[in-house]
Scaffold this active site. Sequence first.
Site, PDB file in Angstrom:
ATOM      1  N   GLY A  73     -18.726   7.803  49.076  1.00 17.41           N
ATOM      2  CA  GLY A  73     -19.381   8.605  50.110  1.00 17.41           C
ATOM      3  C   GLY A  73     -18.464   9.658  50.697  1.00 17.41           C
ATOM      4  N   SER A  93     -17.492   2.465  50.991  1.00 15.39           N
ATOM      5  CA  SER A  93     -16.799   1.481  51.805  1.00 15.39           C
ATOM      6  C   SER A  93     -16.069   2.186  52.938  1.00 15.39           C
ATOM      7  CB  SER A  93     -15.800   0.712  50.927  1.00 15.39           C
ATOM      8  OG  SER A  93     -14.825   0.121  51.731  1.00 15.39           O
ATOM      9  N   ILE A 134     -12.319   1.667  52.999  1.00 16.22           N
ATOM     10  CA  ILE A 134     -11.484   2.487  52.103  1.00 16.22           C
ATOM     11  C   ILE A 134     -11.411   3.908  52.636  1.00 16.22           C
ATOM     12  CG2 ILE A 134     -11.314   3.448  49.760  1.00 16.22           C
ATOM     13  CD1 ILE A 134     -12.557   0.836  48.743  1.00 16.22           C
ATOM     14  N   VAL A 144     -10.894  10.889  51.336  1.00 13.44           N
ATOM     15  CA  VAL A 144      -9.618  11.596  51.311  1.00 13.44           C
ATOM     16  C   VAL A 144      -9.499  12.484  52.562  1.00 13.44           C
ATOM     17  CG1 VAL A 144     -10.357  13.507  49.813  1.00 13.44           C
ATOM     18  CG2 VAL A 144      -7.983  12.830  49.805  1.00 13.44           C
ATOM     19  N   LYS A 185     -14.913  32.755  55.380  1.00  9.60           N
ATOM     20  CA  LYS A 185     -13.698  33.006  54.598  1.00  9.60           C
ATOM     21  C   LYS A 185     -13.956  34.174  53.646  1.00  9.60           C
ATOM     22  CE  LYS A 185     -10.869  30.897  50.995  1.00  9.60           C
ATOM     23  NZ  LYS A 185     -10.785  29.809  50.015  1.00  9.60           N
ATOM     24  N   ILE A 194     -14.005  21.499  45.520  1.00  8.58           N
ATOM     25  CA  ILE A 194     -15.408  21.318  45.894  1.00  8.58           C
ATOM     26  C   ILE A 194     -16.284  22.141  44.948  1.00  8.58           C
ATOM     27  CG2 ILE A 194     -17.118  21.675  47.739  1.00  8.58           C
ATOM     28  CD1 ILE A 194     -14.831  21.013  49.744  1.00  8.58           C
TER      29      ILE A 194
END
Length: 505
Positions: free
Chosen positions: A14, A40, A43, A46, A79, A347
Site C-alpha cells: 500500500g 502492513s 512494515i 518507503v 514543477k 513514479i
Amino acid sequence: MTKRKPIRVVVLGGGTAGWMSAASVAKLLPGIASVELVESEDIGIVGVGEATLPHIRSFVERLGINEAAFMKATHATYKLGIDFRDFGKIGESYIHPFGSFGEEVAGVPFHHYWLQLQQQGLADDIGTYSMGVMAALGDKFRPPAGDASLGSTYGYAYQFDATLFGPFMRDFATGLGVTRTEGRVTDVKRSGTSGDVETLVLEDGREVHGDLFIDCSGFRSLMLGGALDMEWEDWAHWLPCDRAAAMPCKHVTDEIEPYTRATAMPAGWRWRIPLQHRVGNGYVYASEFLSDDEACAAIKEAAEGEQLADPRVLRFKAGRRKASWSHNVIGVGLSSGFLEPLESTSIYLAQMAITYLLELFPLDGTINPRDRDEFNRLVDMEYDRVRDFLILHYHATTRDDSPFWDHVRTMEVPDSLKSKMELWRDTGRIEKYSEGLFYDASWIAVYVGQGVLPQNHDPRAALPDPQGIKRALGNLQGAIKQEVAAMPGHREFLLSHTGRLADVI
Ligand code: FAD
C-alpha cells in the site's frame, strides 16, 4: 448467457505503487476485475518520492481526479523542471525544463541554429530560448495555454508530500470499491502444476486468493523477487549511488520555487524539493565513497532552513528484475526495479507499468504469453532508457575533485549510451524514440548544460545569414520575456488554484 465472474486482482503493498495500481484497475476495468489490496502498517512505506514528471498529470486526469483537490491534499507545488548545479563543472548550472528550446524552422530543429550561432560566439545561454527555463528562473507559473502559441511550449509536473499521496490514492481507491486487508504476508503459495501464485498467507493464518497478483511490496519484492525468484540485473557499476540521507526543513523565505534542485556533491548529489509546507532535502550518495555519518552531516550542513527531523538513511541499489511480469505476478514500483531519483522517474516507471498492464490485461482471465512478453519488452525499454539518461549526468563531467567523480567520469558506459553520445558529438543529432523517455529537449539540456558540445550541426541551419538567425533568436527571447513577465508568481497561482496553502510547519 451467464455473466463472467470478475478477475480477482490482488495488490500486495500500500505504498505509492500499490494504491496507484489498485485505483487504476478499479477505475479503468470496472466489472472486469475486483481488487483487494493487502498492506502492513507495521512494515510501512518507503515514504519518499516527492518529485514527479509531467506524465503524472495524465494519470490524475485519466482517473478523473480533481487537480486542485489532489494538490491541496498532498500539499503539492508545481514543477517546471530541475535546476542542476555543479554537475558538468563546479560553479556551473542549467535547468532541464519540461518543454522545448525554441522552435523547428524549415524542418530543422532549433538547437542546430543555436549551435551555429554558438560556434560563432553569437548565441546566448540556450535556456533563454525556453519558456520553461525562464518561467522557472522567475518563480512564475501558469498552466500551458493548450494551443499552438509560445505559452504552450512547456509542461509541468507536481512536487508532493509522498506520505500524503498514498493515503489520498487509498481513499480514492476504496471509494471505487477496492477492499483493503491489513496484515503481514508471511507466505506465498504457488500452484504445483502451473507455478502461478494462488494465495497470500498472512501472519495470523488468513489467506487471500487471487487470479492476478500485482507485487507492490517495495524493495522486498516478496512475490516477483522472492517467491518467483526473478533474477536481478545489477547496474551499480554505472550508477554507484546506493543510499540517501533524507531530511525535511522549513522554508527560508516566502518564495516557493516551481522546480526541483539537484546539486552535485563530492560523493553523489543532493535534492531540494519545495512543497507547500516544507522543503524536502536528501543526499544521494555512494556508500563506497562516503559513510552514513558523513552523508548525514553533509546534508545537515548543506540544507537551508530549520531542520524538521533528523536525517533518515535509506538503502537501495540500481537495477531491475530481468522480467517484471512472470507467471501471474506483475511487479510495479520498487519491487520491479529502482533507478535513483536524479530525474524523478520512479513514479513515472510505476505509472507506465500500470498503463501497459491495462493495455495488455487478460480480459478473458487467461494470460496470453505474447502479451506478457510485450509488457516485459516495454517495461525493460522504459528502464533502460532512463538508465542511460541518468548515467549521462555523471559521465558528462570535467569534475576531478573526488574519487567518486573520477570513477563516474572515467567509467565505461553502456553501448546504447555510447552510441547516442557519439551521434551527438559528431552530428548534433539526438537519437529518435517513438516510445519511452527522454526526448530531444531533455538530452540537449544535459549535453549543453554539462558542456558536451557537438563538432557539427545540421548543415541546413548554416544556410541563412548568421545575423538574420541572431535577430530571429533575439525576437524569440523578447517574446519569452514578455510572456513570462505576464505570468503570476508560483506562490500566487498556487494559492488561487488550491484556495489555501498548507500551513508552513
Ligand atoms: P513502498 O512505498 O516501500 O511500499 C511497499 C508496500 O508493501 C508497503 O505498503 C508495505 O507495507 C508493503 N509490504 C511489504 N512487505 C509486506 C508484507 N510482508 N506484508 C504486507 N505488506 C507488505 N520517485 C519519484 O518518482 N520521485 C522522487 O523524487 C523519488 N525520490 C526518491 C528518493 C529516495 C531516496 C528513494 C529511495 C526513492 C525515491 N523515489 C522517487 C521512488 C519512490 O519513493 C517509489 O517509487 C514509490 O514510493 C513507490 O514505492 P512502492 O510503493 O513501490 O514501495
